[in-house]
Scaffold this active site. Sequence first.
Site, PDB file in Angstrom:
ATOM      1  CE  LYS A  43      -6.177  -0.586   4.890  1.00  0.00           C
ATOM      2  NZ  LYS A  43      -7.516  -0.940   4.286  1.00  0.00           N
ATOM      3  CE1 TYR A  97      -6.775  -5.032  -5.756  1.00  0.00           C
ATOM      4  CE2 TYR A  97      -7.083  -6.559  -4.140  1.00  0.00           C
ATOM      5  CZ  TYR A  97      -7.029  -5.206  -4.562  1.00  0.00           C
ATOM      6  OH  TYR A  97      -6.624  -4.499  -3.455  1.00  0.00           O
ATOM      7  NE  ARG A 104      -3.877  -2.136   2.893  1.00  0.00           N
ATOM      8  CZ  ARG A 104      -3.003  -3.436   3.402  1.00  0.00           C
ATOM      9  NH1 ARG A 104      -2.043  -3.592   4.113  1.00  0.00           N
ATOM     10  NH2 ARG A 104      -4.363  -4.265   3.508  1.00  0.00           N
ATOM     11  CG  HIS A 143      -6.610  -8.419   1.234  1.00  0.00           C
ATOM     12  ND1 HIS A 143      -6.752  -8.661  -0.063  1.00  0.00           N
ATOM     13  CD2 HIS A 143      -6.386  -7.158   1.299  1.00  0.00           C
ATOM     14  CE1 HIS A 143      -6.629  -7.677  -0.984  1.00  0.00           C
ATOM     15  NE2 HIS A 143      -6.650  -6.648  -0.159  1.00  0.00           N
ATOM     16  NE  ARG A 185      -3.429  -3.256  -1.554  1.00  0.00           N
ATOM     17  CZ  ARG A 185      -3.083  -4.022  -0.720  1.00  0.00           C
ATOM     18  NH1 ARG A 185      -1.617  -4.272  -0.565  1.00  0.00           N
ATOM     19  NH2 ARG A 185      -3.760  -4.722   0.094  1.00  0.00           N
ATOM     20  CG  HIS A 242      -6.008   0.933  -4.661  1.00  0.00           C
ATOM     21  ND1 HIS A 242      -5.958   0.052  -3.475  1.00  0.00           N
ATOM     22  CD2 HIS A 242      -7.185   0.431  -5.335  1.00  0.00           C
ATOM     23  CE1 HIS A 242      -6.753  -0.785  -3.669  1.00  0.00           C
ATOM     24  NE2 HIS A 242      -7.755  -0.787  -4.653  1.00  0.00           N
TER      25      HIS A 242
END
Length: 297
Positions: free
Chosen positions: A170, A275, A146, A266, A243, A240
Amino acid sequence: MSAEAFRKYLTLEKQYASHTVRAYLTDLEEFSEFACAGAGDMKLEELPYPIIRNWIIHLMESGLGNRSVNRKIASLKAYYKFQLREGRIEASPLAGHKPLKTPRRVEVPFSESEMRGLLEDWDPEGGYEAMRDKMVVELLYTTGMRRAELIGLKLSDLDLAEGVLRVTGKRDKERILPLLPGVGRELEAYIRLRETEFPEAEEPYLFLSPRGNKMYENLVYRIINKYLSKVSAKSKKSPHILRHTFATHLLNQGADMNSVKELLGHTSLASTQVYTHNSIAELKRIHGTSHPRNKKK
């Protein structure tokens, strides 16, 4: 309204990024001002759902799209969830609220040829900034990290001997990402150039601004937009999308979805599956050209 307590909850407990916390607090302040104008001295904790519905109508009449309205309502949901947890309310006024319908947003990744053309046609004599920009694009595309993870990369996060790097994602979750051998060699050259350009830099971060400070969000966006504009006319050019491109290209080449999930950081496969629509298109193409039942007799 205890905005400070809510801020601490978002920052310390939920561990949201600083820009997310700012957005939530801004949304809450905007709603508070709207509610005060229509509900007088009533506290936010006491407001019924019709006041919130009126705010939604107000936002839509002001030209805000459904997706943006839903984001603002998500801020309110988080606030009332916090108040519920603290025992200040018995039920959230948004308990029965359904998000506004939004069209599915299809993000078109860059093609393999576009990325190959971009990364193979780079001016080797461009100096520090050109080399830095290339490494920004390379790392976003070859690791799928990211934007915030890239900005936060420190020199100490690299293990070029092992060909890996550590990123903090995150909720401060760390993961180890492999480096392609060629990218590792380029990083070694970049670091030498960085040390020459900023011999007295105290910043521990891998990527620096022209003044030797930590790279910032808008600079990353400008880099991506500048260089991708050279090889593509697609309107969406962002970190993004790189990504997204990374994940799509891996899936197109037969990568296991669980492996892609781990690389992307994730927590569930559901996040990774967004995706897959492009890889499915590629599989359909291969299926249509390869299956014997589709061969001309």
